[in-house]
Write a protein that holds these residues in place. Structure first.
Motif, PDB file in Angstrom:
ATOM      1  N   ARG A 111      10.106   9.737  29.408  1.00  0.00           N
ATOM      2  CA  ARG A 111      10.521  11.147  29.418  1.00  0.00           C
ATOM      3  C   ARG A 111      11.340  11.482  28.168  1.00  0.00           C
ATOM      4  NH1 ARG A 111      11.751  11.237  34.335  1.00  0.00           N
ATOM      5  NH2 ARG A 111      13.969  10.875  34.139  1.00  0.00           N
ATOM      6  N   ILE A 112      12.215  10.567  27.768  1.00  0.00           N
ATOM      7  CA  ILE A 112      13.015  10.798  26.551  1.00  0.00           C
ATOM      8  C   ILE A 112      12.084  10.879  25.329  1.00  0.00           C
ATOM      9  CG2 ILE A 112      14.851   9.890  25.069  1.00  0.00           C
ATOM     10  CD1 ILE A 112      15.798   8.246  27.582  1.00  0.00           C
ATOM     11  N   LEU A 113      11.146   9.932  25.269  1.00  0.00           N
ATOM     12  CA  LEU A 113      10.215   9.908  24.130  1.00  0.00           C
ATOM     13  C   LEU A 113       9.374  11.175  24.096  1.00  0.00           C
ATOM     14  CD1 LEU A 113       9.068   6.183  24.463  1.00  0.00           C
ATOM     15  CD2 LEU A 113      10.385   7.120  22.554  1.00  0.00           C
ATOM     16  N   ASN A 114       8.957  11.634  25.269  1.00  0.00           N
ATOM     17  CA  ASN A 114       8.113  12.832  25.305  1.00  0.00           C
ATOM     18  C   ASN A 114       8.884  14.087  24.901  1.00  0.00           C
ATOM     19  OD1 ASN A 114       5.340  12.638  25.669  1.00  0.00           O
ATOM     20  ND2 ASN A 114       5.535  12.210  27.867  1.00  0.00           N
ATOM     21  N   THR A 115      10.163  14.154  25.269  1.00  0.00           N
ATOM     22  CA  THR A 115      10.971  15.300  24.820  1.00  0.00           C
ATOM     23  C   THR A 115      11.089  15.275  23.298  1.00  0.00           C
ATOM     24  OG1 THR A 115      12.237  15.371  26.882  1.00  0.00           O
ATOM     25  CG2 THR A 115      13.251  16.383  24.953  1.00  0.00           C
ATOM     26  N   ALA A 116      11.332  14.086  22.756  1.00  0.00           N
ATOM     27  CA  ALA A 116      11.413  13.967  21.294  1.00  0.00           C
ATOM     28  C   ALA A 116      10.073  14.315  20.653  1.00  0.00           C
ATOM     29  CB  ALA A 116      11.827  12.546  20.915  1.00  0.00           C
ATOM     30  N   LEU A 117       9.001  13.861  21.266  1.00  0.00           N
ATOM     31  CA  LEU A 117       7.662  14.156  20.725  1.00  0.00           C
ATOM     32  C   LEU A 117       7.407  15.664  20.713  1.00  0.00           C
ATOM     33  CD1 LEU A 117       4.834  13.366  19.768  1.00  0.00           C
ATOM     34  CD2 LEU A 117       4.225  12.883  22.159  1.00  0.00           C
ATOM     35  N   GLY A 118       7.807  16.336  21.780  1.00  0.00           N
ATOM     36  CA  GLY A 118       7.626  17.791  21.825  1.00  0.00           C
ATOM     37  C   GLY A 118       8.355  18.487  20.689  1.00  0.00           C
ATOM     38  N   ALA A 119       9.564  18.024  20.408  1.00  0.00           N
ATOM     39  CA  ALA A 119      10.347  18.625  19.315  1.00  0.00           C
ATOM     40  C   ALA A 119       9.725  18.299  17.961  1.00  0.00           C
ATOM     41  CB  ALA A 119      11.789  18.137  19.376  1.00  0.00           C
ATOM     42  N   GLU A 120       9.214  17.090  17.812  1.00  0.00           N
ATOM     43  CA  GLU A 120       8.572  16.716  16.542  1.00  0.00           C
ATOM     44  C   GLU A 120       7.311  17.563  16.302  1.00  0.00           C
ATOM     45  OE1 GLU A 120       9.621  14.778  14.212  1.00  0.00           O
ATOM     46  OE2 GLU A 120      11.113  13.468  15.137  1.00  0.00           O
ATOM     47  N   LEU A 121       6.544  17.768  17.357  1.00  0.00           N
ATOM     48  CA  LEU A 121       5.322  18.574  17.217  1.00  0.00           C
ATOM     49  C   LEU A 121       5.664  20.007  16.831  1.00  0.00           C
ATOM     50  CD1 LEU A 121       3.371  17.172  20.310  1.00  0.00           C
ATOM     51  CD2 LEU A 121       2.800  16.789  17.895  1.00  0.00           C
TER      52      LEU A 121
ATOM     53  N   GLN B 291       7.305  17.448   6.407  1.00  0.00           N
ATOM     54  CA  GLN B 291       6.358  17.622   7.511  1.00  0.00           C
ATOM     55  C   GLN B 291       5.608  16.311   7.765  1.00  0.00           C
ATOM     56  OE1 GLN B 291       2.638  19.715   6.887  1.00  0.00           O
ATOM     57  NE2 GLN B 291       2.943  20.892   8.768  1.00  0.00           N
ATOM     58  N   GLY B 292       5.272  15.624   6.676  1.00  0.00           N
ATOM     59  CA  GLY B 292       4.588  14.334   6.805  1.00  0.00           C
ATOM     60  C   GLY B 292       5.431  13.323   7.557  1.00  0.00           C
ATOM     61  N   HIS B 293       6.741  13.340   7.314  1.00  0.00           N
ATOM     62  CA  HIS B 293       7.630  12.438   8.062  1.00  0.00           C
ATOM     63  C   HIS B 293       7.579  12.769   9.549  1.00  0.00           C
ATOM     64  CE1 HIS B 293      10.374  11.701   4.301  1.00  0.00           C
ATOM     65  NE2 HIS B 293       9.164  11.220   4.156  1.00  0.00           N
ATOM     66  N   HIS B 294       7.631  14.070   9.859  1.00  0.00           N
ATOM     67  CA  HIS B 294       7.599  14.462  11.278  1.00  0.00           C
ATOM     68  C   HIS B 294       6.269  14.058  11.922  1.00  0.00           C
ATOM     69  CE1 HIS B 294      11.452  16.482  11.536  1.00  0.00           C
ATOM     70  NE2 HIS B 294      11.206  17.061  10.379  1.00  0.00           N
ATOM     71  N   LYS B 295       5.200  14.115  11.123  1.00  0.00           N
ATOM     72  CA  LYS B 295       3.897  13.666  11.661  1.00  0.00           C
ATOM     73  C   LYS B 295       3.947  12.170  11.968  1.00  0.00           C
ATOM     74  CE  LYS B 295       0.927  17.159   9.496  1.00  0.00           C
ATOM     75  NZ  LYS B 295      -0.020  17.456   8.402  1.00  0.00           N
ATOM     76  N   GLU B 296       4.588  11.413  11.080  1.00  0.00           N
ATOM     77  CA  GLU B 296       4.715   9.969  11.334  1.00  0.00           C
ATOM     78  C   GLU B 296       5.556   9.711  12.585  1.00  0.00           C
ATOM     79  OE1 GLU B 296       5.385   7.137   8.133  1.00  0.00           O
ATOM     80  OE2 GLU B 296       5.108   8.741   6.680  1.00  0.00           O
ATOM     81  N   HIS B 297       6.658  10.471  12.716  1.00  0.00           N
ATOM     82  CA  HIS B 297       7.496  10.301  13.911  1.00  0.00           C
ATOM     83  C   HIS B 297       6.662  10.600  15.168  1.00  0.00           C
ATOM     84  CE1 HIS B 297      11.160  11.661  11.254  1.00  0.00           C
ATOM     85  NE2 HIS B 297      10.712  10.479  10.919  1.00  0.00           N
ATOM     86  N   ALA B 298       5.943  11.716  15.125  1.00  0.00           N
ATOM     87  CA  ALA B 298       5.162  12.125  16.299  1.00  0.00           C
ATOM     88  C   ALA B 298       4.114  11.068  16.636  1.00  0.00           C
ATOM     89  CB  ALA B 298       4.504  13.477  16.043  1.00  0.00           C
ATOM     90  N   ASP B 299       3.503  10.514  15.613  1.00  0.00           N
ATOM     91  CA  ASP B 299       2.468   9.504  15.827  1.00  0.00           C
ATOM     92  C   ASP B 299       3.058   8.269  16.513  1.00  0.00           C
ATOM     93  OD1 ASP B 299      -0.215   8.524  15.451  1.00  0.00           O
ATOM     94  OD2 ASP B 299       0.609   7.193  13.915  1.00  0.00           O
TER      95      ASP B 299
ATOM     96  N   SER C  74       0.807  -1.220   0.000  1.00  0.00           N
ATOM     97  CA  SER C  74       0.000   0.000   0.000  1.00  0.00           C
ATOM     98  C   SER C  74       0.836   1.266   0.000  1.00  0.00           C
ATOM     99  CB  SER C  74      -0.896   0.016   1.244  1.00  0.00           C
ATOM    100  OG  SER C  74      -0.085   0.109   2.392  1.00  0.00           O
ATOM    101  N   GLY C  75       2.151   1.092   0.086  1.00  0.00           N
ATOM    102  CA  GLY C  75       2.986   2.275   0.143  1.00  0.00           C
ATOM    103  C   GLY C  75       3.147   2.800   1.555  1.00  0.00           C
ATOM    104  N   LEU C  76       2.426   2.192   2.489  1.00  0.00           N
ATOM    105  CA  LEU C  76       2.554   2.625   3.879  1.00  0.00           C
ATOM    106  C   LEU C  76       3.709   1.881   4.527  1.00  0.00           C
ATOM    107  CD1 LEU C  76      -1.218   2.531   4.835  1.00  0.00           C
ATOM    108  CD2 LEU C  76       0.164   4.551   4.456  1.00  0.00           C
ATOM    109  N   VAL C  77       4.873   2.014   3.946  1.00  0.00           N
ATOM    110  CA  VAL C  77       6.009   1.235   4.434  1.00  0.00           C
ATOM    111  C   VAL C  77       6.704   2.000   5.552  1.00  0.00           C
ATOM    112  CG1 VAL C  77       8.148   0.075   3.805  1.00  0.00           C
ATOM    113  CG2 VAL C  77       6.273   0.227   2.160  1.00  0.00           C
ATOM    114  N   LEU C  78       6.589   1.462   6.722  1.00  0.00           N
ATOM    115  CA  LEU C  78       7.269   2.066   7.865  1.00  0.00           C
ATOM    116  C   LEU C  78       8.614   1.383   8.052  1.00  0.00           C
ATOM    117  CD1 LEU C  78       4.232   2.014  10.267  1.00  0.00           C
ATOM    118  CD2 LEU C  78       5.163   4.021   9.155  1.00  0.00           C
ATOM    119  N   SER C  79       9.496   2.033   8.751  1.00  0.00           N
ATOM    120  CA  SER C  79      10.774   1.394   9.042  1.00  0.00           C
ATOM    121  C   SER C  79      10.540   0.200   9.951  1.00  0.00           C
ATOM    122  CB  SER C  79      11.698   2.383   9.738  1.00  0.00           C
ATOM    123  OG  SER C  79      11.255   2.582  11.052  1.00  0.00           O
ATOM    124  N   GLY C  80      11.510  -0.704   9.974  1.00  0.00           N
ATOM    125  CA  GLY C  80      11.386  -1.863  10.835  1.00  0.00           C
ATOM    126  C   GLY C  80      11.199  -1.467  12.288  1.00  0.00           C
TER     127      GLY C  80
END
Lengths: 113, 190
Positions: B52-62, B89-97, B21-27
């Motif tokens: 806490r590490i993930l949330n800091t990264a999430l804040g930066a992605e948002l 921007q779409g990549h960052h949305k995927e990261h944030a998700d 489907s083209g929705l290929v995510l990294s492993g």
């Protein structure tokens, strides 16, 4: 002897220009003049940790009772998570001592207006 | 070609669906999203720190998502550059998700986007200003992930963060190239 003393002096005060070249590493979360994921850096030297008005700090940072002297900031940059356990600055740190001193020198001399 | 509907194993069917489907995510991202109980179990020791590490990264992605929105709406980007910005921007949305779902999976509460971000919009006059601004955020993101990778208690999360780091390093290189700068100025990032 003199050469060693000059080197020690350089390490103590740092090179702001060299620090400016290192500062982009902070750019995911910080800016000089405004708050981002991390608080603004303008005026950081001498500031009480956790004290920028309106910025939402971790409870750990608010409780740290640190004042950002050059020495404290350099120590924090070496190991943020170890220096203030619970900080949201979840970053392994700047391992090179000279880079840390230069970065602090840049922050101390940054023009913010 | 195998049919999605002819595969009895749901996990295999999902992999095939994603691949076709083209929705290929990294492993790593797939591992994060696959709902493996082992992931949460392995994280118990350092789970709070990992969250806490993930949330800091999430804040930066948002924030990056918001920054790319500013760039896309600036009216300064030529069509192909605009398309690139929207893609990134779409990549960052995927990261944030992925990050938000992982925080939840580990029992944490994901940070949410701020109602307002401060960006140096007064300095964005031409396309190059927008590209330079985006490049600075991507460079910072590379450094931030580089500093986060060794901190995770769960090595699966280190792998996932490294996967995101690789993507953001590519963004940075492409943006540098668009600015006419050496896209890969050194053998190492820091």
């Amino acid at each position: 002897m003199l050469e060693g003393a000059l080197l020690l002096a350089a390490l103590a005060t740092g090179d702001p220009q060299a620090g400016e070249a290192i500062y982009p590493r902070c750019a995911a979360c910080h800016a000089l003049a405004y708050d981002r994921v991390g608080p603004r850096h303008c005026g950081v030297i001498g500031r009480r940790a956790g004290s920028v008005a309106g910025f939402e700090y971790s409870p750990a940072m608010k409780r740290s009772k640190l004042t950002w002297t050059r020495e404290n900031l350099e120590r924090f940059l070496a190991d943020p998570v170890g220096t203030v356990p619970g900080t949201t600055m979840t970053y392994a740190g700047v391992p090179d001592a000279k880079e840390r001193v230069d970065l602090v020198a840049f922050l101390a001399n940054a023009k913010c207006k | 070609m195998s049919s999605f509907f002819s595969i009895p194993n749901p996990a295999a069917a999902r992999r095939l669906f994603l691949a076709q489907s083209g929705l290929v995510l990294s492993g790593a991202a797939v591992a994060l999203l696959a709902g493996r109980d082992a992931l949460a179990a392995k994280s118990k020791a350092g789970g709070a720190d990992d969250v806490r590490i993930l949330n800091t990264a999430l804040g930066a992605e948002l924030e990056a998502i918001a920054a790319y929105q500013v760039g896309a709406e600036s009216g300064l980007l030529q069509k192909p550059v605009h398309a690139l910005a929207v893609q990134f921007q779409g990549h960052h949305k995927e990261h944030a998700d992925v990050l938000a779902k992982t925080v939840q999976k580990l029992g944490g509460k994901p940070v949410v986007a701020k109602s307002k971000y401060s960006f140096p919009v007064e300095g964005l006059k031409v396309q190059a200003d927008v590209l330079r601004f985006a490049a600075s955020l991507e460079q910072g993101a590379v450094s931030a992930y580089l500093g986060a990778v060794p901190l995770f208690a769960n090595r699966d999360l280190s792998k996932a963060a490294a996967s995101i780091l690789g993507d953001e390093a590519m963004h940075w290189a492409v943006l540098r190239n668009a600015l006419g700068e050496n896209p890969v100025p050194s053998a190492f990032v820091s």
